[in-house]
Design a protein around this motif. Structure first.
Motif, mmCIF file in Angstrom:
data_model
loop_
_atom_site.group_PDB
_atom_site.id
_atom_site.type_symbol
_atom_site.label_atom_id
_atom_site.label_comp_id
_atom_site.label_asym_id
_atom_site.label_seq_id
_atom_site.Cartn_x
_atom_site.Cartn_y
_atom_site.Cartn_z
ATOM 1 N N LEU A 13 -0.326 0.885 2.269
ATOM 2 C CA LEU A 13 1.024 1.378 2.517
ATOM 3 C C LEU A 13 1.762 0.477 3.504
ATOM 4 C CD1 LEU A 13 3.142 3.740 2.265
ATOM 5 C CD2 LEU A 13 2.064 4.637 4.316
ATOM 6 N N VAL A 14 1.078 0.066 4.555
ATOM 7 C CA VAL A 14 1.692 -0.815 5.548
ATOM 8 C C VAL A 14 2.045 -2.155 4.917
ATOM 9 C CG1 VAL A 14 1.270 -2.113 7.673
ATOM 10 C CG2 VAL A 14 0.663 0.292 7.559
ATOM 11 N N SER A 15 1.160 -2.705 4.104
ATOM 12 C CA SER A 15 1.451 -4.016 3.517
ATOM 13 C C SER A 15 2.637 -3.942 2.561
ATOM 14 C CB SER A 15 0.221 -4.576 2.814
ATOM 15 O OG SER A 15 -0.128 -3.784 1.704
ATOM 16 N N VAL A 16 2.742 -2.864 1.787
ATOM 17 C CA VAL A 16 3.896 -2.699 0.901
ATOM 18 C C VAL A 16 5.167 -2.521 1.721
ATOM 19 C CG1 VAL A 16 4.955 -1.154 -0.811
ATOM 20 C CG2 VAL A 16 2.562 -1.812 -1.041
ATOM 21 N N SER A 17 5.086 -1.737 2.787
ATOM 22 C CA SER A 17 6.253 -1.498 3.641
ATOM 23 C C SER A 17 6.731 -2.770 4.324
ATOM 24 C CB SER A 17 5.923 -0.444 4.689
ATOM 25 O OG SER A 17 5.540 0.764 4.084
ATOM 26 N N VAL A 18 5.805 -3.586 4.793
ATOM 27 C CA VAL A 18 6.186 -4.854 5.427
ATOM 28 C C VAL A 18 6.831 -5.771 4.391
ATOM 29 C CG1 VAL A 18 5.256 -6.958 6.485
ATOM 30 C CG2 VAL A 18 4.538 -4.721 7.311
ATOM 31 N N ALA A 34 14.022 2.969 1.275
ATOM 32 C CA ALA A 34 15.050 3.561 2.136
ATOM 33 C C ALA A 34 14.755 3.341 3.616
ATOM 34 C CB ALA A 34 15.180 5.056 1.845
ATOM 35 N N ARG A 35 13.487 3.456 4.024
ATOM 36 C CA ARG A 35 13.128 3.321 5.444
ATOM 37 C C ARG A 35 11.802 2.582 5.599
ATOM 38 N NH1 ARG A 35 14.276 8.679 8.676
ATOM 39 N NH2 ARG A 35 13.847 7.163 10.266
ATOM 40 N N PRO A 36 11.770 1.288 5.337
ATOM 41 C CA PRO A 36 10.478 0.574 5.364
ATOM 42 C C PRO A 36 9.834 0.507 6.743
ATOM 43 C CG PRO A 36 12.271 -0.981 5.070
ATOM 44 C CD PRO A 36 12.856 0.388 4.950
#
Length: 99
Positions: A13-18, A34-36
């Motif tokens: 999840l963190v890697s996709v968000s980054v 919307a809110r990475p």
């Protein structure tokens, strides 16, 4: 253990968000788009909690003395086989803690 699976999922999840926060796009995850940075923080917090939770759970299982968790030289089946041969029956398990 489940906490390690949670840590692995949170790391993903963190890697996709980054990736989204640095200019990538993930149309199949609109909440992350919307809110990475919020998701980076949440994922990092989950990873930070899951590691010690897994460590604590392993320590509790080893302290319980149920025979299958903990050091190999204290496992009843392995101790019995080492002392009495491969066909030996395991000794009854006892716990130092009351449950």
């Amino acid at each position: 253990m489940a906490s390690y699976a949670v840590a692995a999922a949170a790391t993903t999840l963190v890697s996709v968000s980054v990736n989204v926060a640095t200019g990538g796009s993930r149309p199949w995850l609109p909440a992350i788009e919307a809110r990475p940075l919020w998701w980076v923080g949440v994922g990092t917090a989950v990873v930070a909690i899951a590691g010690p939770a897994g460590w604590w759970a392993q320590a509790r299982a080893a302290d319980a003395g149920d025979g299958w968790w903990g050091p190999a030289d204290r496992r009843p089946v392995l101790v019995a086989r080492a002392r009495h041969g491969p066909d030996a029956a395991p000794p009854p398990t006892t716990s130092s803690r009351s449950r």
